[in-house]
Design an enzyme around this catalytic site. Structure first.
Site, PDB file in Angstrom:
ATOM      1  N   PHE A  32      39.121  64.915  -2.783  1.00  0.00           N
ATOM      2  CA  PHE A  32      39.201  64.124  -1.544  1.00  0.00           C
ATOM      3  C   PHE A  32      40.609  64.096  -0.966  1.00  0.00           C
ATOM      4  O   PHE A  32      40.793  63.921   0.230  1.00  0.00           O
ATOM      5  CB  PHE A  32      38.703  62.687  -1.788  1.00  0.00           C
ATOM      6  CG  PHE A  32      39.489  61.936  -2.827  1.00  0.00           C
ATOM      7  CD1 PHE A  32      39.219  62.095  -4.167  1.00  0.00           C
ATOM      8  CD2 PHE A  32      40.517  61.084  -2.457  1.00  0.00           C
ATOM      9  CE1 PHE A  32      39.954  61.418  -5.134  1.00  0.00           C
ATOM     10  CE2 PHE A  32      41.251  60.400  -3.408  1.00  0.00           C
ATOM     11  CZ  PHE A  32      40.979  60.576  -4.749  1.00  0.00           C
ATOM     12  N   LYS A  55      49.678  48.170  -6.087  1.00  0.00           N
ATOM     13  CA  LYS A  55      48.696  47.319  -5.387  1.00  0.00           C
ATOM     14  C   LYS A  55      49.093  45.844  -5.547  1.00  0.00           C
ATOM     15  O   LYS A  55      49.994  45.377  -4.863  1.00  0.00           O
ATOM     16  CB  LYS A  55      47.291  47.574  -5.942  1.00  0.00           C
ATOM     17  CG  LYS A  55      46.660  48.863  -5.422  1.00  0.00           C
ATOM     18  CD  LYS A  55      47.116  50.087  -6.132  1.00  0.00           C
ATOM     19  CE  LYS A  55      46.258  51.298  -5.831  1.00  0.00           C
ATOM     20  NZ  LYS A  55      46.756  52.487  -6.518  1.00  0.00           N
ATOM     21  N   PHE A  95      36.534  55.270 -11.416  1.00  0.00           N
ATOM     22  CA  PHE A  95      37.559  55.419 -10.391  1.00  0.00           C
ATOM     23  C   PHE A  95      38.088  56.852 -10.485  1.00  0.00           C
ATOM     24  O   PHE A  95      38.217  57.399 -11.579  1.00  0.00           O
ATOM     25  CB  PHE A  95      38.695  54.400 -10.520  1.00  0.00           C
ATOM     26  CG  PHE A  95      39.675  54.574  -9.396  1.00  0.00           C
ATOM     27  CD1 PHE A  95      39.321  54.227  -8.109  1.00  0.00           C
ATOM     28  CD2 PHE A  95      40.904  55.193  -9.596  1.00  0.00           C
ATOM     29  CE1 PHE A  95      40.173  54.476  -7.036  1.00  0.00           C
ATOM     30  CE2 PHE A  95      41.757  55.445  -8.530  1.00  0.00           C
ATOM     31  CZ  PHE A  95      41.394  55.075  -7.247  1.00  0.00           C
ATOM     32  N   THR A  96      38.426  57.428  -9.345  1.00  0.00           N
ATOM     33  CA  THR A  96      38.733  58.860  -9.265  1.00  0.00           C
ATOM     34  C   THR A  96      39.749  59.324 -10.312  1.00  0.00           C
ATOM     35  O   THR A  96      39.449  60.183 -11.147  1.00  0.00           O
ATOM     36  CB  THR A  96      39.261  59.188  -7.853  1.00  0.00           C
ATOM     37  OG1 THR A  96      40.327  58.288  -7.546  1.00  0.00           O
ATOM     38  CG2 THR A  96      38.153  59.026  -6.813  1.00  0.00           C
ATOM     39  N   TYR A 138      70.416  55.368 -18.247  1.00  0.00           N
ATOM     40  CA  TYR A 138      69.273  56.195 -18.665  1.00  0.00           C
ATOM     41  C   TYR A 138      68.403  55.436 -19.664  1.00  0.00           C
ATOM     42  O   TYR A 138      67.182  55.498 -19.625  1.00  0.00           O
ATOM     43  CB  TYR A 138      69.764  57.511 -19.296  1.00  0.00           C
ATOM     44  CG  TYR A 138      68.621  58.446 -19.603  1.00  0.00           C
ATOM     45  CD1 TYR A 138      68.170  59.350 -18.651  1.00  0.00           C
ATOM     46  CD2 TYR A 138      67.970  58.391 -20.839  1.00  0.00           C
ATOM     47  CE1 TYR A 138      67.096  60.183 -18.916  1.00  0.00           C
ATOM     48  CE2 TYR A 138      66.889  59.219 -21.108  1.00  0.00           C
ATOM     49  CZ  TYR A 138      66.460  60.116 -20.153  1.00  0.00           C
ATOM     50  OH  TYR A 138      65.384  60.931 -20.403  1.00  0.00           O
ATOM     51  N   ASP A 198      41.670  48.183 -16.469  1.00  0.00           N
ATOM     52  CA  ASP A 198      42.407  48.675 -15.301  1.00  0.00           C
ATOM     53  C   ASP A 198      42.823  47.426 -14.530  1.00  0.00           C
ATOM     54  O   ASP A 198      42.013  46.810 -13.836  1.00  0.00           O
ATOM     55  CB  ASP A 198      41.518  49.588 -14.452  1.00  0.00           C
ATOM     56  CG  ASP A 198      42.277  50.178 -13.271  1.00  0.00           C
ATOM     57  OD1 ASP A 198      43.305  49.591 -12.879  1.00  0.00           O
ATOM     58  OD2 ASP A 198      41.836  51.216 -12.743  1.00  0.00           O
ATOM     59  N   ARG A 218      35.089  56.998   0.862  1.00  0.00           N
ATOM     60  CA  ARG A 218      34.738  56.679  -0.521  1.00  0.00           C
ATOM     61  C   ARG A 218      33.239  56.948  -0.671  1.00  0.00           C
ATOM     62  O   ARG A 218      32.419  56.035  -0.658  1.00  0.00           O
ATOM     63  CB  ARG A 218      35.082  55.221  -0.865  1.00  0.00           C
ATOM     64  CG  ARG A 218      36.560  54.976  -1.197  1.00  0.00           C
ATOM     65  CD  ARG A 218      37.008  55.856  -2.294  1.00  0.00           C
ATOM     66  NE  ARG A 218      38.363  55.650  -2.780  1.00  0.00           N
ATOM     67  CZ  ARG A 218      39.135  56.620  -3.264  1.00  0.00           C
ATOM     68  NH1 ARG A 218      38.714  57.876  -3.250  1.00  0.00           N
ATOM     69  NH2 ARG A 218      40.308  56.376  -3.757  1.00  0.00           N
TER      70      ARG A 218
HETATM   71  C1  LIG Z   1      41.452  50.945  -9.463  1.00  0.00           C
HETATM   72  C2  LIG Z   1      42.560  51.946  -9.518  1.00  0.00           C
HETATM   73  N1  LIG Z   1      42.947  52.442 -10.696  1.00  0.00           N
HETATM   74  C3  LIG Z   1      43.932  53.353 -10.784  1.00  0.00           C
HETATM   75  C4  LIG Z   1      44.595  53.826  -9.676  1.00  0.00           C
HETATM   76  C5  LIG Z   1      45.620  54.911  -9.820  1.00  0.00           C
HETATM   77  O1  LIG Z   1      46.886  54.444  -9.540  1.00  0.00           O
HETATM   78  P1  LIG Z   1      48.031  55.305  -8.809  1.00  0.00           P
HETATM   79  O2  LIG Z   1      47.557  55.635  -7.446  1.00  0.00           O
HETATM   80  O3  LIG Z   1      49.219  54.380  -8.832  1.00  0.00           O
HETATM   81  O4  LIG Z   1      48.280  56.518  -9.626  1.00  0.00           O
HETATM   82  C6  LIG Z   1      44.241  53.310  -8.427  1.00  0.00           C
HETATM   83  C7  LIG Z   1      44.953  53.749  -7.205  1.00  0.00           C
HETATM   84  O5  LIG Z   1      44.586  54.472  -6.371  1.00  0.00           O
HETATM   85  C8  LIG Z   1      43.192  52.357  -8.344  1.00  0.00           C
HETATM   86  O6  LIG Z   1      42.797  51.864  -7.150  1.00  0.00           O
END
Ligand SMILES: Cc1ncc(COP(=O)(O)O)c(C=O)c1O
Length: 472
Positions: free
Chosen positions: A463, A272, A138-139, A86, A229, A396
């Site tokens: 989305f 990624k 980014f979303t 743990y 990021d 997108r």
């Molecule tokens: C540029 C970017 N930042 C953050 C994220 C968020 O990461 P996760 O999907 O691992 O939560 C993503 C993934 O979709 C991304 O492409």
């Protein structure tokens, strides 16, 4: 690292056009081909949203490069070395050591994936009323910034919003726009700049080293932090090596570390670049920021030495970090993306230029000039591609952009794109050929396409779960 030490592909050594993957295949997973009728049924059941398709109904899955990469034999072996204690798992210390070695940050907080780290950094840094300038939203990043009461302001260069502009670093921050944000709101409202490597929503476009250094210098004048990021920062390093004067003979690893040195910390979706199916982290240089994040992680993710990952996941990730910076790996990864993009360009299909790191982005506005943005051209195009050949892509455009929290109206981005995202080390060149032929067929049939109407809309990150019906 000097030139000789960077591994060269056979094509590079002899000046030939070919490139190839620095690996061979040891295990395969069958994929299923479907009939048009089956795809019509599946798409209808999924409400014309490719996120709602069952994966077994998909032939070639280009929805995302997130968590979809193939791990190496070393990574699979690493799974067997999982220390599932743990607290204080040895795999955490391996991961921490590799983040320090390859990214250069001091303190590491593991998280289950990128948005877990986005949550922590947003909580640690943002006060209600703050403004967060960044190089295109980014979303999930913006969602967490807004949930903490912050407002995201886009300060990316104008070229990024033009899918045909050939700027080599379309992810760059416009220093004039950043200065204007500081002047308008005051430096105390701008606690940090949100800088992303290879900007996803702009088409996987990179940021130059020069720009990172300039952003750092401007922020230093006002005591503003810079957080990165780092999700596709190794890919960004490849473009710096290829395009920025003075970096051709530097390794991806050296470029990555130099870039990070201009920032105060980073959040990471390890799904990624880092070639794992799950995982993420936050890493920072300031101890006080670490203390806050390490405290919140135990509330939302798990103890600060696992943060939602099992020991074996952390081991695979630690190894993936070593593999992601290998120059021959990165050449093959981006080489494959380019192969697909160049084929489409040769056939006259409109895509975002220059070809970016992780995906080919189809320009849905130029596919369907007759379709208003409120009829969701990119969502329509992604559905048509699936119906043609079982290839799954992602919207997108206006759907991903969500609504303005103040006005409630759609955000209407200039870019209305469909992303064909290439998982790492998964598909062959023949799969890219199949994909290109399918896209071409959908392009040829573009004049008859009709748009969609949204019939279900969730409040956050719509989305992922929104549902649509075909317009009559
Ligand atoms: C540029 C970017 N930042 C953050 C994220 C968020 O990461 P996760 O999907 O691992 O939560 C993503 C993934 O979709 C991304 O492409």
């Amino acid at each position: 690292m000097n030139d000789e030490k960077i591994p060269r592909t056979m094509g590079q050594q002899f000046g030939r056009r070919s490139w190839a993957e620095p690996w061979k295949i040891k295990m395969v997973e069958p994929i299923k081909m479907t009939s048009r009728e089956e795809r019509e049924r599946a798409m209808g059941e999924a409400g014309y949203n490719t996120f709602l398709l069952k994966s077994e109904d998909v032939y070639i899955d280009l929805l995302t490069d997130s968590g979809t990469s193939a791990m190496s034999d070393r990574q699979w072996a690493g799974l067997m070395l999982g220390d599932e204690a743990y607290a204080g798992s040895r795999n955490f210390y391996h991961l921490e050591a590799n983040i320090r070695k390859y990214y250069g940050y001091k303190y590491v907080v593991p998280t289950h994936q990128g948005r877990g780290a986005e949550h922590l950094i947003s909580r640690a840094l943002i006060q209600p009323g703050d403004v967060i300038p960044g190089n295109m939203y980014f979303t999930t990043t913006r969602a967490h910034q807004e949930l903490q009461g912050g407002t995201f302001v886009d300060v990316i260069i104008d070229e990024a919003h033009d899918p045909q502009n050939e700027h080599p670093f379309k992810g760059n921050i416009d220093l004039g726009k950043l200065q204007a944000v500081i002047d308008r709101w005051g430096a105390d409202k701008v606690r940090y700049v949100s800088l992303a490597g290879t900007v996803n929503m702009a088409g996987g476009q990179p940021v130059s080293m020069e720009n990172a250094a300039a952003v750092r210098a401007l922020c230093d004048k006002y005591g503003i932090a810079v957080y990165l990021d780092a999700t596709r920062m190794a890919e960004n390093a490849f473009f710096i090596q290829e395009r920025e004067p003075g970096y051709a003979d530097k390794s991806i690893a050296a470029i990555l570390k130099e870039f990070c040195s201009y920032t105060d910390g980073a959040w990471m979706s390890a799904k990624k670049d880092s070639l794992v199916n799950i995982g993420g982290w936050l890493a920072v240089n300031r101890e006080d920021v670490y203390d806050v994040a390490a405290n919140w992680v135990v509330v939302f993710e798990g103890l600060h030495t696992y943060g939602g990952m099992s020991g074996r996941d952390m081991e695979a990730l630690a190894i993936g970090i070593e593999e992601q910076v290998q120059d021959d790996h990165m050449r093959a990864r981006i080489g494959q993306v380019r192969y697909l993009g160049e084929l489409l360009e040769d056939w006259g299909v409109p895509i975002v230029r220059p070809i970016g790191g992780h995906a080919i982005f189809l320009d849905a506005r130029r596919f369907y000039p007759h379709m208003p943005q409120d009829e969701f051209p990119a969502q329509t195009l992604a559905a048509e591609l699936y119906l043609d050949s079982g290839i799954r892509a992602m919207e997108r455009g206006i759907v991903s952009a969500g609504r303005n929290p103040q006005t409630g109206d759609h955000n209407r981005p200039k870019l209305e794109l469909v992303r064909l995202t290439i998982p790492r080390r998964v598909y062959t060149q023949a799969h890219m050929d199949v994909t290109a032929e399918a896209v071409k067929a959908v392009y040829d049939a573009r004049e008859g396409a009709r748009g969609l109407k949204m019939v279900y809309e969730p409040k956050y990150l719509r989305f992922f779960q929104a549902r649509f019906e075909r317009l009559a």
